[in-house]
Scaffold this motif. Structure first.
Motif, PDB file in Angstrom:
ATOM      1  N   SER A  93       0.840  -1.335  -0.033  1.00 55.93           N
ATOM      2  CA  SER A  93      -0.041  -0.124  -0.031  1.00 55.93           C
ATOM      3  C   SER A  93       1.029   1.225  -0.097  1.00 55.93           C
ATOM      4  N   LEU A  94       0.890   2.111  -1.070  1.00 52.55           N
ATOM      5  CA  LEU A  94       1.458   3.214  -1.091  1.00 52.55           C
ATOM      6  C   LEU A  94       1.122   4.316  -0.040  1.00 52.55           C
ATOM      7  N   ASP A  95      -0.329   4.217   0.426  1.00 57.09           N
ATOM      8  CA  ASP A  95      -0.489   5.111   1.404  1.00 57.09           C
ATOM      9  C   ASP A  95       0.249   4.714   2.830  1.00 57.09           C
ATOM     10  N   GLN A  96       0.552   3.403   3.274  1.00 55.14           N
ATOM     11  CA  GLN A  96       1.089   3.169   4.243  1.00 55.14           C
ATOM     12  C   GLN A  96       2.688   3.470   3.917  1.00 55.14           C
ATOM     13  N   SER A  97       3.193   3.612   2.746  1.00 59.19           N
ATOM     14  CA  SER A  97       4.496   3.947   2.329  1.00 59.19           C
ATOM     15  C   SER A  97       4.873   5.232   2.269  1.00 59.19           C
ATOM     16  N   LYS A  98       4.188   6.107   2.500  1.00 57.40           N
ATOM     17  CA  LYS A  98       4.485   7.638   2.123  1.00 57.40           C
ATOM     18  C   LYS A  98       5.680   8.131   2.956  1.00 57.40           C
ATOM     19  N   SER A  99       5.668   7.669   4.091  1.00 59.18           N
ATOM     20  CA  SER A  99       6.719   8.153   5.255  1.00 59.18           C
ATOM     21  C   SER A  99       7.951   7.633   4.642  1.00 59.18           C
ATOM     22  N   GLN A 100       8.032   6.441   4.042  1.00 58.03           N
ATOM     23  CA  GLN A 100       9.375   5.751   3.504  1.00 58.03           C
ATOM     24  C   GLN A 100       9.824   6.114   2.098  1.00 58.03           C
ATOM     25  N   LEU A 101       8.565   6.582   1.398  1.00 58.09           N
ATOM     26  CA  LEU A 101       8.768   6.682  -0.037  1.00 58.09           C
ATOM     27  C   LEU A 101       9.007   8.480  -0.266  1.00 58.09           C
ATOM     28  N   CYS A 156      -4.472  10.831  11.016  1.00 55.72           N
ATOM     29  CA  CYS A 156      -3.039  10.052  10.620  1.00 55.72           C
ATOM     30  C   CYS A 156      -3.118   8.680   9.930  1.00 55.72           C
ATOM     31  N   VAL A 157      -1.916   8.664   9.291  1.00 48.87           N
ATOM     32  CA  VAL A 157      -1.769   7.297   8.715  1.00 48.87           C
ATOM     33  C   VAL A 157      -1.117   6.202   9.984  1.00 48.87           C
ATOM     34  N   LEU A 158      -1.632   5.211  10.093  1.00 45.87           N
ATOM     35  CA  LEU A 158      -1.307   4.276  11.196  1.00 45.87           C
ATOM     36  C   LEU A 158      -0.335   3.271  10.821  1.00 45.87           C
ATOM     37  N   ARG A 159       0.620   2.947  11.728  1.00 45.36           N
ATOM     38  CA  ARG A 159       1.702   1.852  11.507  1.00 45.36           C
ATOM     39  C   ARG A 159       0.947   0.737  11.768  1.00 45.36           C
ATOM     40  N   ALA A 230      18.686  22.983   9.552  1.00 46.95           N
ATOM     41  CA  ALA A 230      17.242  22.889   9.361  1.00 46.95           C
ATOM     42  C   ALA A 230      17.064  21.464   9.641  1.00 46.95           C
ATOM     43  N   ILE A 231      15.596  21.458  10.163  1.00 48.41           N
ATOM     44  CA  ILE A 231      14.751  20.283  10.329  1.00 48.41           C
ATOM     45  C   ILE A 231      13.621  20.039   9.549  1.00 48.41           C
ATOM     46  N   GLN A 232      13.415  19.127   8.714  1.00 46.20           N
ATOM     47  CA  GLN A 232      11.843  18.970   8.223  1.00 46.20           C
ATOM     48  C   GLN A 232      11.097  17.725   8.575  1.00 46.20           C
ATOM     49  N   ILE A 233      10.037  17.978   9.163  1.00 42.49           N
ATOM     50  CA  ILE A 233       8.981  17.157   9.622  1.00 42.49           C
ATOM     51  C   ILE A 233       7.826  17.181   8.753  1.00 42.49           C
ATOM     52  N   THR A 234       7.154  15.844   8.428  1.00 41.58           N
ATOM     53  CA  THR A 234       5.871  15.498   7.675  1.00 41.58           C
ATOM     54  C   THR A 234       5.017  14.881   8.365  1.00 41.58           C
ATOM     55  N   TYR A 235       3.713  15.320   8.326  1.00 33.72           N
ATOM     56  CA  TYR A 235       2.671  14.759   8.916  1.00 33.72           C
ATOM     57  C   TYR A 235       1.787  14.176   8.036  1.00 33.72           C
ATOM     58  N   TYR A 236       1.619  12.813   7.906  1.00 34.67           N
ATOM     59  CA  TYR A 236       0.976  12.186   6.820  1.00 34.67           C
ATOM     60  C   TYR A 236      -0.525  12.001   7.308  1.00 34.67           C
ATOM     61  N   LEU A 237      -1.578  12.210   6.306  1.00 38.87           N
ATOM     62  CA  LEU A 237      -2.915  11.959   6.567  1.00 38.87           C
ATOM     63  C   LEU A 237      -3.466  10.640   5.809  1.00 38.87           C
ATOM     64  N   GLN A 238      -4.350   9.943   6.541  1.00 42.56           N
ATOM     65  CA  GLN A 238      -4.810   8.820   5.965  1.00 42.56           C
ATOM     66  C   GLN A 238      -5.736   9.173   4.840  1.00 42.56           C
ATOM     67  N   THR A 239      -5.769   8.484   3.678  1.00 40.34           N
ATOM     68  CA  THR A 239      -6.718   8.663   2.432  1.00 40.34           C
ATOM     69  C   THR A 239      -7.351   7.359   2.226  1.00 40.34           C
ATOM     70  N   TYR A 240      -8.667   7.532   2.516  1.00 42.68           N
ATOM     71  CA  TYR A 240      -9.722   6.476   2.668  1.00 42.68           C
ATOM     72  C   TYR A 240     -10.224   6.547   1.162  1.00 42.68           C
ATOM     73  N   GLY A 241     -10.348   7.670   0.513  1.00 42.73           N
ATOM     74  CA  GLY A 241     -11.241   7.670  -0.870  1.00 42.73           C
ATOM     75  C   GLY A 241     -12.397   8.358  -0.802  1.00 42.73           C
ATOM     76  N   SER A 242     -12.995   8.507   0.598  1.00 37.20           N
ATOM     77  CA  SER A 242     -14.301   9.111   0.741  1.00 37.20           C
ATOM     78  C   SER A 242     -13.871  10.586   0.534  1.00 37.20           C
ATOM     79  N   VAL A 243     -15.387  11.460   0.114  1.00 34.44           N
ATOM     80  CA  VAL A 243     -15.282  12.734   0.146  1.00 34.44           C
ATOM     81  C   VAL A 243     -15.121  13.493   1.443  1.00 34.44           C
ATOM     82  N   THR A 244     -15.915  12.905   2.395  1.00 36.95           N
ATOM     83  CA  THR A 244     -15.943  13.186   3.755  1.00 36.95           C
ATOM     84  C   THR A 244     -14.363  13.366   4.326  1.00 36.95           C
TER      85      THR A 244
END
Length: 904
Positions: A93-101, A156-159, A230-244
């Protein structure tokens, strides 16, 4: 129709000449009748275009909708990277891999990202407590949707292993540094290595994209960090595909950017740069909002230039309102084209900003040519016949150039075009060209009819009142005589063309034509052209593809600021490349292990395979067969806390009692310089061929590859296809046009202008992105639009010398060319003040297109055409023979009538 066969002329050549003449005269006859029809029904041809504009203009207001999918617009539509993305997503799942990719600006899904930059000379690691306060503020930030409050933990994206939010490992490093500071330990005891560092739980983590501006401790074996900027921090959000979910995520991103702005005000010792998934699209669309006022200013400048250039001192023959109405004609045709676009469910994007300028450059050329054609007609004819004569004279050439516009942009809109933004632009341009053509012969033709009627009835061209007689004017003051002057005071009754007093025609006839054809000027023009060709060739050797998305964004936008800081401090390593092995492999085999080492050589690897081999070596464990290898992997290695996260990188299957590894992945990171984009493309081109020749079946993927994969070929294909289409048409009609040499010279001129614009724009730091490619397609047609009438008039001229022929050509078409190019270039000036990379590119390319065309029409062609064919000697011989024949006839008449001689 009678043709005399010249000695040595073949029957085929005579047949081709007859065919050309028939086609040309047939077209002239058709447009003469069209002009008559328009002049007899001017109200109808004025009303129909106006009604169409009103109808489609309302649809433009009601159905306007921006395109928010930036990837579908500017990424190649058909690419191997998209197929690789689908295959990689089917495995992991690319959604679960966003932090690594990790990807610079093209991270898929929704996210919030921030760069925290310390002051020059500072160490960002010493401000761990402040950074963690900002981090906690992000985690506690709430967004309200339908009465419910959502925080980062809800979105958020869950481990997989513990169902906690995925956070960057630099957070753990900062917490260790803060704990060390609170327990009165020196920060030196918390060792941070770069780019791989050991975390508190024993994991080895790659932080090359999370820590930037790093200075290492000299002679340190483990690459210990001395300081970082410098420090770079990313906060990844879950994407379920729903409009809400998407709406909540969008609100969270918006609140995130607001929070970062507030934090910047609270923490002046840090510089904060924020980015969210919508930032790129928002800053891409921002160009249109910034350019609205400047486009109106541009329109005003074009209206003013067209009005002034169409004016004369002669109040009867001056046509300022025709120049103004001509520009308005192009405006209402563009509004109609935009309405048609939105009615057909089109979505607006900022690249379409170029259409008004492209349409204006072509449309006003037809306007000024019709105006020049009117001036060339005889004044003693009725105004309706004069309109018909102007149509017959001008519309053949304008029809040909409009057809070539349609062919060029039609080829750009074909399935061969792989960039959706280019395809949409070309489709709109085709509609605009068709409507331009229709509106010019209908709406503007009707305006020309009414202006002609006013002139025939001796009405003032501005005040629309009767011009007084000369006797009445003599009794009035000088200012009144100046305003009501119809040219009789400055012209004799025997003057055949009062329009010669137009200031541009007067300048060309009395000054410029003599100067440019002077024998002492020609060597300098040749030297100038050699310099032009040299710089063009030098630029063509340095072409860069424009895969960098910031070339299309507003220049002072948050995305561009973020990208520049990111490029400066976080460009030491390439985007993380996912290396997917999609077939079962004998990992325990020594040969396979060597092959994997060879493939990953030169890369910084984040790999379960490498860690597992090291685990076996340290524990002195033997796993040389399948059962031992998989058994130890599952029961020992993946059970340890520091290696548990590698479970997400391996896919096991069970057949009976036997376990198999059917697919796995690892991550590769290359050391790069600041030009990360180009080096990422080189990595892709290096790794992809290896997947075809190696025994290991693998694919490589990073979200950035979708935007870069064969981008250079995808973006240059439209201009190559369009150029080939125009060249093919010109060659196929080589013997069907007015003169074959006209086509030959036209091909040479257009090639010279196109290569000149291409080379010079490269030297001006313009990359080959979708905007510059569209400008190159337009340059092909803009050059034909202005060079074709000049060249065809020259090759058909029957004067004694080439010099006289080029003078007549400039006198006939130079006014329209100068009027149109000057209006076009002046209209571009406001684009210079729009703070956007997209409009800068548009300004540079169109400025070069107009300047190079003007240079060829008024400097290069007038000189070079006096050196090379077609020769005018046969015209001279014909005239000499006719003169001799006329003299002989006169002598015979005199001999037969001696009384006439006596009378004389």
């Amino acid at each position: 129709m009678c043709f005399l066969r010249r000695p040595g002329a073949s029957a085929g050549w005579i047949w081709w000449r007859m065919l050309r003449q028939v086609i040309h005269r047939g077209l002239q006859s058709f447009f003469y009748k069209l002009g008559l029809f328009v002049s007899r029904h001017p109200v109808f041809f004025l009303t129909v275009p106006a009604v169409l504009t009103i109808i489609f203009g309302f649809s433009l207001l009601n159905r306007f909708q921006p395109d928010t999918d930036l990837e579908s617009l500017v990424a190649p539509s058909h690419s191997l990277a998209k197929i690789e993305r689908s295959l990689a997503s089917s495995l992991f799942s690319l959604d679960q891999s966003k932090s690594q990719l990790y990807s610079d600006l093209h991270t898929p899904g929704r996210y919030g990202r921030v760069i925290l930059l310390s002051k020059p000379g500072g160490n960002i690691l010493h401000q761990a407590d402040v950074i963690l306060q900002i981090h906690r503020a992000v985690l506690e930030m709430k967004v309200n949707y339908k009465g419910y409050n959502y925080t980062f933990s809800h979105l958020c994206v869950l481990r997989n292993q513990d169902k906690k939010c995925v956070l960057d490992d630099i957070i753990s490093v900062l917490e260790d540094l803060r704990q060390a500071a609170l327990s009165n330990k020196t920060t030196a005891r918390v060792q941070v290595s770069y780019p791989n560092t050991k975390l508190k739980d024993g994991r080895s983590s790659f932080i090359g994209h999370q820590l930037g501006g790093v200075m290492e401790v000299p002679n340190s074996k483990d690459q210990r960090v001395k300081s970082a900027r410098a420090i770079q921090i990313t906060y990844y959000l879950q994407t379920y595909g729903s409009v809400t979910q998407d709406l909540i995520g969008e609100k969270w991103e918006s609140e995130f950017c607001k929070l970062m702005h507030k934090m910047q005000l609270d923490h002046q010792d840090l510089q904060l740069y924020s980015l969210a998934s919508f930032s790129l699209w928002k800053d891409f669309h921002q160009t249109s909002l910034l350019a609205r006022g400047k486009i109106l200013v541009s329109l005003m400048l074009i209206l003013l230039t067209a009005t002034l250039s169409s004016s004369m001192k002669d109040c009867l023959r001056s046509k300022p309102f025709l120049g103004l109405l001509g520009v308005l004609t192009i405006c209402i045709s563009s509004v109609t084209a935009a309405g048609i676009f939105f009615i057909t469910d089109g979505k607006y994007n900022s690249t379409l900003l170029g259409i008004p300028f492209f349409a204006m450059g072509h449309g006003t050329k037809g306007v000024f040519e019709l105006l020049s054609g009117w001036r060339r007609t005889r004044e003693n004819l009725p105004f309706k016949d004069r309109v018909a004569d102007a149509y017959s004279d001008v519309m053949v050439s304008y029809t040909m150039t409009s057809s070539l516009y349609f062919i060029a942009f039609g080829m750009g809109a074909s399935p061969f075009t792989n960039i959706e933004a280019v395809k949409v632009f070309c489709q709109n341009m085709c509609v605009s060209i068709l409507l331009n053509y229709f509106y010019i012969f209908s709406f503007f033709g009707s305006c020309l009819v009414f202006a002609g009627q006013l002139e025939q009835n001796r009405y003032h061209s501005i005040f629309c009142c009767k011009i007084p007689s000369a006797e009445y004017l003599d009794r009035k003051p000088v200012w009144f005589q100046t305003m009501m002057n119809d040219g009789h005071q400055h012209s004799s009754h025997h003057e055949t063309n009062p329009y010669q007093h137009h200031f541009i025609q007067h300048f060309l006839r009395e000054h410029y034509n003599e100067w440019i054809t002077n024998i002492y000027v020609k060597p300098f023009v040749v030297i100038l052209y050699l310099i032009y060709a040299s710089f063009s060739f030098m630029g063509c050797l340095q072409i860069n593809d424009g895969a960098n998305i910031i070339n299309l964004l507003a220049s002072e936008s948050p995305s561009v600021s973020y990208a520049l800081i990111q490029q400066k401090y976080f460009s030491n390593y390439s985007p993380v490349i996912g290396f997917y092995i999609y077939e079962p492999l004998e990992y325990w085999n020594g040969t396979v292990q060597e092959d994997l080492k060879t493939l990953s050589q030169g890369f910084n690897t984040v790999s379960w395979i490498e860690q597992y081999y090291q685990f076996l070596r340290v524990g002195n464990i033997s796993a040389t067969n399948k059962s031992d290898f998989i058994s130890i992997l599952q029961s020992n290695f993946l059970k340890k806390p520091e290696f548990q996260h590698f479970k997400n990188d391996i896919i096991f299957s069970k057949a009976g009692d036997e376990n198999n590894i059917i697919a796995s992945r690892l991550y590769l990171v290359a050391r790069t310089s600041e030009n990360t984009q180009r080096e990422a493309v080189e990595l892709l081109e290096k790794l992809r061929p290896l997947s075809l020749i190696q025994s290991i079946k693998f694919i490589v993927f990073n979200p950035t590859f979708v935007f870069m994969d064969h981008y250079g070929l995808s973006v240059t294909m439209p201009v190559l296809i369009s150029g080939f289409g125009i060249l093919l048409v010109l060659i196929l009609t080589f013997f069907l046009v007015i003169h074959p040499l006209g086509n030959f010279w036209l091909i040479l001129s257009v090639t010279s202008i196109e290569l000149g614009v291409l080379g010079l724009m490269t030297l001006w730091n313009v990359d080959m992105d979708c905007i510059s490619i569209l400008c190159l397609i337009y340059t092909l047609n803009f050059a034909i639009d202005h060079c074709a009438p000049l060249l065809y008039t020259f090759v058909l001229a029957t004067e004694h010398t080439r010099t006289q022929c080029i003078k007549n050509s400039l006198q006939e078409h130079g006014t329209a060319i100068l009027q149109n190019v000057s209006s076009f270039l002046i209209g571009l000036v406001p684009l210079l003040f729009v703070p956007s990379n997209l409009t800068f590119t548009l300004f540079k390319c169109l400025l070069l297109a107009g300047s190079c065309t003007l240079l060829h029409c008024f400097v290069i062609l007038p000189v070079f055409l006096t050196f090379f064919p077609p020769s005018k000697k046969h015209h001279k011989k014909k005239k000499r023979a006719k003169r001799k024949e006329r003299e002989e006839i006169e002598c015979i008449e005199i001999q037969e009538n001696p009384d006439h001689v006596t009378a004389v």
